[in-house]
Enzyme design. Structure first.
Site: not given
Length: 477
Positions: A50, A52, A115, A120, A221-222, A225-226
């Site tokens: 989100c 970069r 963290g 990612q 969302g799943a 991040m969700s």
């Protein structure tokens, strides 16, 4: 073979531009594949979050590599090359290595020390491996980056001080929740589960442990991040959590995991298209779907009823935005998005607790130096191999010539002559080859390898094999 990093982040570009260059999973895979199909790029990996969008590549030459990557990035995002170059940054060789290591540690994050970026980076490695654009150079670099990130979180206090985007976002969004609500029975704070791959907690800590006690939360969302958001709100006392996702079974799996992990939390999945119907009973909506457009409009939110007496707060962590910005005009509705979080981070909110940044930077510097030394030694290795191979061919040729001119030599004498000649050659080559390996770790190490190639007319083949799809990261190829 040289490492090139080119990208845009919250430090270099406005949120509106970051939204436009955000890449979905499928687009990211196609972009990497097309990059390595050019003559300028040998390997490619894309880190897209989100905050970069960055391309890491192994290239033979700097300018052709930058040109090829910029052209393709422009094609896939619809952003002109002129606009990209105004806001992008480019790092090469050691600076590129240092940048990726800093990113993996969370030093370059909007919320310093978070963290989540470590996972990612690992996902970016897996994606590149999956489509066959990950070669030895980027695989080794990526694995080292993961190691640096783990060290930063285990050897310093960064893991405790550094908030994730989720925890920081929840802290900012929590300011809009009604302070005098009636608390409901909630889950006791559980021990943070840890990701086995990264060693980083899969839920985040909040400065105010009572911030979410008794709250009714919806997560849109799943994905990773969700899941982090859902675990975080469950761990901090949310009473009810609804999961809405376009793929319903993924929402169900996440809801089941929450139920198993937090006994006092009522967690369930709802069809994505029905999410707006449940807003009347919700205090906070966390959205990070990865969709390419608005998933909740102001009209849908308004249809959920008047929130003047009990605020409804949206935390939109998605790029592009999930929530219609027009919801801010509705009474009692508050929206916290990436742009607002960036402003809060620039005010110092995000970095106030980070006390050990110097130690982390020292770790990064140490790992960069070690990585560069290994790379330098690897670069000279083909030259050394080529030199020894040429010497071996000369030895074999001269021994064959000797055997032809002196056919009457007995086997014992011939063997002794062979050993003697080879010992002489080995001893002559030992000191220069050892020394060139040592010199290779210096700032001008490549000069010595080039000198050997010129002096002995060598043409070493330098392989740049690509990891085959399906090969586990770190395995021999």
């Amino acid at each position: 073979m040289s490492v090139l990093a080119l990208g845009l982040s919250h430090r270099s570009a406005p949120v509106t531009l970051l939204e436009r260059v955000a890449l979905s999973g499928e687009v990211r895979l196609k972009l990497m594949t097309e990059m390595v199909n050019t003559s300028a790029v040998n390997e490619a990996m894309v880190v897209s979050t989100c905050n970069r969008t960055e391309v890491y590549a192994d290239v033979d030459q700097f300018h052709p590599g930058v040109a090829a990557i910029c052209e393709l990035l422009s094609q896939y995002t619809g952003v002109s090359q002129e606009e990209l170059t105004q806001h992008c940054y480019v790092h090469y060789e050691e600076r590129a290595v240092q940048h990726l290591f800093s990113v993996a540690c969370g030093l370059d994050s909007m919320v310093v020390g978070e963290g989540q970026i470590l996972g990612q980076v690992r996902n970016a490695l897996k994606d590149a491996q999956h489509v066959g654009t990950l070669g030895r150079v980027l695989n080794d670099l990526g694995q080292r980056a993961l190691r640096v990130g783990k060290r930063a979180h285990t050897e310093t206090h960064l893991d405790k001080a550094g908030a994730s985007m989720v925890s920081f976002g929840l802290t900012v969004a929590g300011r809009f929740l009604t302070p005098d609500r009636e608390p409901q029975p909630s889950a006791a704070a559980a021990v943070c589960p840890v990701d086995g791959d990264t060693g980083v907690e899969v839920s985040a800590a909040l400065p105010d442990p009572q911030l979410l006690t008794g709250r009714r939360i919806m997560v849109l969302g799943a994905g990773s991040m969700s899941a982090l958001a859902a675990n975080t709100v469950a761990r901090h006392g949310a009473s009810t959590i609804l999961i809405a996702n376009r793929t319903f079974d993924r929402a169900q799996r996440l809801a089941e995991c929450l139920t198993e992990g937090y006994e006092s939390v009522r967690s369930s999945a709802v069809p994505f298209e029905d999410a707006a119907r449940h807003l009347a009973d919700i205090d906070l909506v966390i959205s990070c779907t990865g969709a390419q457009g608005i998933v909740l409009t102001a009209e849908q939110v308004a249809a959920g009823g008047d929130r003047a007496t009990r605020p409804l707060v949206f935390l939109d962590l998605a790029l592009p935005h999930d929530i219609d910005k027009a919801v801010r005009k509705l009474p009692g509705v508050h929206l916290v998005d990436i742009e607002e979080l960036r402003d809060a981070a620039e005010d110092g909110t995000a970095t106030g607790q980070v006390a050990d940044l110097t130690a982390v930077r020292d770790i990064v510097a140490e790992e960069v130096a070690e990585y560069q030394a290994v790379r330098s030694a690897e670069r000279v290795a083909p030259t050394v191999v080529a030199l020894r191979s040429k010497a071996q061919k000369v030895v074999e040729s001269e021994l064959e010539r000797l055997n032809g001119r002196l056919p009457g030599i007995d086997d014992r004498t011939r063997a002794e002559i062979t050993r003697t000649v080879r010992r002489v050659v080995d001893k002559l080559l030992h000191q220069p080859t050892v020394r060139v390996k040592q010199l290779a770790t210096g700032p001008e190490g490549a000069v010595y390898a080039e000198a050997l190639r010129e002096l002995f007319d060598l043409d070493p083949a330098i392989p740049s094999a690509v990891v085959k799809p399906g090969t586990a990261l770190g395995e021999e190829r």
